[in-house]
Design a protein around this motif. Structure first.
Motif, PDB file in Angstrom:
ATOM      1  N   UNK A  39       0.816  -1.206   0.000  1.00  0.00           N
ATOM      2  CA  UNK A  39       0.000   0.000   0.000  1.00  0.00           C
ATOM      3  C   UNK A  39       0.856   1.265   0.000  1.00  0.00           C
ATOM      4  N   UNK A  40       1.999   1.220   0.688  1.00  0.00           N
ATOM      5  CA  UNK A  40       2.816   2.424   0.866  1.00  0.00           C
ATOM      6  C   UNK A  40       3.792   2.638  -0.283  1.00  0.00           C
ATOM      7  N   UNK A  41       4.548   1.609  -0.644  1.00  0.00           N
ATOM      8  CA  UNK A  41       5.596   1.803  -1.659  1.00  0.00           C
ATOM      9  C   UNK A  41       5.584   0.761  -2.771  1.00  0.00           C
ATOM     10  N   UNK A  42       4.763  -0.258  -2.655  1.00  0.00           N
ATOM     11  CA  UNK A  42       4.657  -1.388  -3.587  1.00  0.00           C
ATOM     12  C   UNK A  42       5.892  -2.286  -3.517  1.00  0.00           C
ATOM     13  N   UNK A  43       7.082  -1.702  -3.689  1.00  0.00           N
ATOM     14  CA  UNK A  43       8.296  -2.516  -3.573  1.00  0.00           C
ATOM     15  C   UNK A  43       9.456  -1.598  -3.199  1.00  0.00           C
ATOM     16  N   UNK A  44      10.495  -2.141  -2.598  1.00  0.00           N
ATOM     17  CA  UNK A  44      11.672  -1.318  -2.326  1.00  0.00           C
ATOM     18  C   UNK A  44      12.447  -1.030  -3.608  1.00  0.00           C
ATOM     19  N   UNK A  45      13.351  -0.075  -3.525  1.00  0.00           N
ATOM     20  CA  UNK A  45      14.189   0.294  -4.669  1.00  0.00           C
ATOM     21  C   UNK A  45      14.901  -0.924  -5.238  1.00  0.00           C
ATOM     22  N   UNK A  46      14.690  -1.175  -6.509  1.00  0.00           N
ATOM     23  CA  UNK A  46      15.325  -2.332  -7.147  1.00  0.00           C
ATOM     24  C   UNK A  46      16.848  -2.160  -7.218  1.00  0.00           C
ATOM     25  N   UNK A  47      17.300  -0.985  -7.649  1.00  0.00           N
ATOM     26  CA  UNK A  47      18.736  -0.770  -7.791  1.00  0.00           C
ATOM     27  C   UNK A  47      19.412  -0.801  -6.428  1.00  0.00           C
ATOM     28  N   UNK A  48      18.762  -0.234  -5.424  1.00  0.00           N
ATOM     29  CA  UNK A  48      19.314  -0.293  -4.076  1.00  0.00           C
ATOM     30  C   UNK A  48      19.433  -1.712  -3.565  1.00  0.00           C
ATOM     31  N   UNK A  49      18.457  -2.554  -3.894  1.00  0.00           N
ATOM     32  CA  UNK A  49      18.519  -3.954  -3.462  1.00  0.00           C
ATOM     33  C   UNK A  49      19.659  -4.698  -4.148  1.00  0.00           C
ATOM     34  N   UNK A  50      19.863  -4.440  -5.432  1.00  0.00           N
ATOM     35  CA  UNK A  50      20.981  -5.067  -6.131  1.00  0.00           C
ATOM     36  C   UNK A  50      22.302  -4.648  -5.485  1.00  0.00           C
ATOM     37  N   UNK A  51      22.376  -3.385  -5.088  1.00  0.00           N
ATOM     38  CA  UNK A  51      23.586  -2.900  -4.431  1.00  0.00           C
ATOM     39  C   UNK A  51      23.786  -3.588  -3.088  1.00  0.00           C
ATOM     40  N   UNK A  52      22.727  -3.712  -2.315  1.00  0.00           N
ATOM     41  CA  UNK A  52      22.841  -4.363  -1.004  1.00  0.00           C
ATOM     42  C   UNK A  52      23.265  -5.820  -1.142  1.00  0.00           C
ATOM     43  N   UNK A  53      22.697  -6.512  -2.134  1.00  0.00           N
ATOM     44  CA  UNK A  53      23.053  -7.909  -2.349  1.00  0.00           C
ATOM     45  C   UNK A  53      24.525  -8.045  -2.721  1.00  0.00           C
ATOM     46  N   UNK A  54      24.997  -7.215  -3.652  1.00  0.00           N
ATOM     47  CA  UNK A  54      26.403  -7.278  -4.050  1.00  0.00           C
ATOM     48  C   UNK A  54      27.302  -6.908  -2.880  1.00  0.00           C
ATOM     49  N   UNK A  55      26.870  -5.938  -2.098  1.00  0.00           N
ATOM     50  CA  UNK A  55      27.648  -5.553  -0.935  1.00  0.00           C
ATOM     51  C   UNK A  55      27.774  -6.694   0.061  1.00  0.00           C
ATOM     52  N   UNK A  56      26.697  -7.390   0.338  1.00  0.00           N
ATOM     53  CA  UNK A  56      26.746  -8.504   1.287  1.00  0.00           C
ATOM     54  C   UNK A  56      27.680  -9.599   0.796  1.00  0.00           C
ATOM     55  N   UNK A  57      27.703  -9.806  -0.508  1.00  0.00           N
ATOM     56  CA  UNK A  57      28.501 -10.907  -1.061  1.00  0.00           C
ATOM     57  C   UNK A  57      29.969 -10.536  -1.282  1.00  0.00           C
ATOM     58  N   UNK A  58      30.270  -9.242  -1.384  1.00  0.00           N
ATOM     59  CA  UNK A  58      31.610  -8.857  -1.827  1.00  0.00           C
ATOM     60  C   UNK A  58      32.342  -7.849  -0.950  1.00  0.00           C
ATOM     61  N   UNK A  59      31.661  -7.216  -0.017  1.00  0.00           N
ATOM     62  CA  UNK A  59      32.295  -6.119   0.714  1.00  0.00           C
ATOM     63  C   UNK A  59      32.524  -6.422   2.191  1.00  0.00           C
ATOM     64  N   UNK A  60      32.646  -7.685   2.526  1.00  0.00           N
ATOM     65  CA  UNK A  60      32.878  -8.042   3.918  1.00  0.00           C
ATOM     66  C   UNK A  60      34.154  -7.441   4.480  1.00  0.00           C
ATOM     67  N   UNK A  61      35.249  -7.566   3.743  1.00  0.00           N
ATOM     68  CA  UNK A  61      36.524  -7.018   4.219  1.00  0.00           C
ATOM     69  C   UNK A  61      36.477  -5.498   4.264  1.00  0.00           C
TER      70      UNK A  61
END
Length: 391
Positions: A264-286
């Motif tokens: 009702x409020x936003x339908x879905x979160x930012x797609x590009x932001x989600x792709x960034x978060x996913x890549x960050x979780x997988x690659x930016x640990x160090x």
């Protein structure tokens, strides 16, 4: 005629504070020290921005509506990493992605409360939590914290009524900075479960916790989902503040209700932001570990430098993650002192009155410093300016 709820809710504190600097020129040899907001001021690192650019250019789906509860791969990654990190079992179906952590809190409250219900908030409280409760017709019940800014479960138990629906905690704390010990969080989970209410735990700043390992063992409880609602933000970890990516972890049944709110409020979160978060979780640990070390070094600089203020009557009440929470020595309330600091010292920070109920006078003695964007030299300059104050 009854006033609309927005009209009876206080103005956004950070926006109010920004108005204090309008029309003021800060000389080059004494620029503004802005410690008012807990948000990274640097953009994402270049590699992450390239991932976002590639998604925008080459992934057509990144520009369309996505799943209301978030990208399946990001939900699965968060479930996997949190299960390993917290020593518990979290499934992708218990994870949803939100448009920032504030939306996660709003969604949780919407699934828990009706008009006139109550939610217990430790004070000093995170003002956006209080604002959402006010705009939802929900009573925020203040739970004053004592020495060390730690809430007391026994004191909380005495505040629970038939209208109480949840206790909401933030650890590491905003605004106090303090990290709640694992045993304390466990005590609050046990209390909430025994009284049939929810425990909302906002861990926006968990990536900058001073202790290594899991900050608590709540997810190791096989029945965690009957009581616990966990909130998280990718904004601080990967500098994605403008892309609004947060998370809510709870039972599948609750997420079915959350989905109604989010759709009702936003339908879905930012797609590009989600792709960034996913890549960050997988690659930016160090890289994130390095960011954590830098924040902890700045925290250490606050602790090491504070004695120069302590001798003048200042007190350091809380310190951690992005925040130092101070007691000032001046004979004026903090909501009068904070605007004067802009003019007299070129410092923009928030008064404790913005984090307290109107009838709690302790906020008049307090100031919040969001120090994460100051390096050691900047922290030294902050202390020098504060030390020179005479009111």
């Amino acid at each position: 005629m009854t006033a609309p709820r927005t009209a009876t809710t206080f103005a956004p504190p950070v926006m109010e504070a920004r108005r204090w600097i309008e029309g003021i020129a800060f000389p080059d040899d004494r620029p503004l020290i802005n410690v008012s907001q807990a948000a990274p001021v640097d953009p994402p690192i270049k590699a992450l921005r390239q991932v976002m650019a590639d998604a925008a250019l080459h992934d057509d789906s990144a520009h369309l509506y996505g799943p209301v509860l978030g990208l399946p791969d990001l939900r699965a990654e968060l479930a996997m990493q949190w299960s390993a990190g917290y020593g518990g079992e979290i499934t992708p179906a218990q994870v949803c992605i939100t448009s920032g952590c504030n939306q996660a809190f709003a969604a949780a409250i919407s699934t828990l409360t009706s008009e006139g219900d109550e939610v217990i908030l430790p004070t000093p409280w995170y003002f956006n939590h209080k604002m959402w409760l006010d705009m939802s017709g929900v009573d925020a019940v203040p739970l004053p914290t004592g020495a060390g800014l730690l809430p007391d479960p026994l004191r909380a138990a005495a505040l629970i009524t038939p209208r109480t629906r949840a206790i909401a905690l933030v650890s590491p704390n905003n605004p106090g900075g303090v990290e709640y010990p694992p045993a304390l969080l466990r005590a609050f989970l046990d209390l909430a479960r025994a009284r049939g209410i929810a425990l909302i735990l906002d861990e926006t700043y968990r990536d900058f916790h001073a202790e290594y390992g899991a900050p608590h063992d709540l997810f190791s409880d096989p029945d965690w989902s009957d009581t616990l609602i966990h909130l998280y933000s990718f904004s601080k970890a990967y500098r994605l503040t403008g892309h609004r990516v947060g998370a809510l972890i709870a039972s599948e049944a609750r997420l079915a209700e959350v989905e109604k709110f989010l759709d009702t409020v936003a339908i879905c979160p930012s797609q590009i932001g989600q792709h960034a978060a996913l890549w960050g979780m997988r690659n930016l640990g160090d890289w994130l570990a390095g960011e954590r070390r830098e924040i902890l070094d700045r925290r250490a600089a606050i602790a090491e430098g504070f004695p120069v203020l302590e001798v003048q009557g200042w007190r350091l009440l809380g310190l951690g993650a992005y925040f130092a929470y101070l007691e000032h020595p001046f004979d004026m309330p903090s909501n009068a002192l904070a605007p004067k600091l802009v003019e007299e010292a070129g410092i923009l920070l928030l008064p404790g009155t913005m984090f307290m109920p109107d009838d709690d006078m302790s906020g008049a003695r307090h100031l919040r410093v969001a120090f994460a964007n100051l390096d050691r030299a900047g922290i030294g300059a902050l202390f020098t300016r504060l030390k020179g104050l005479r009111f």
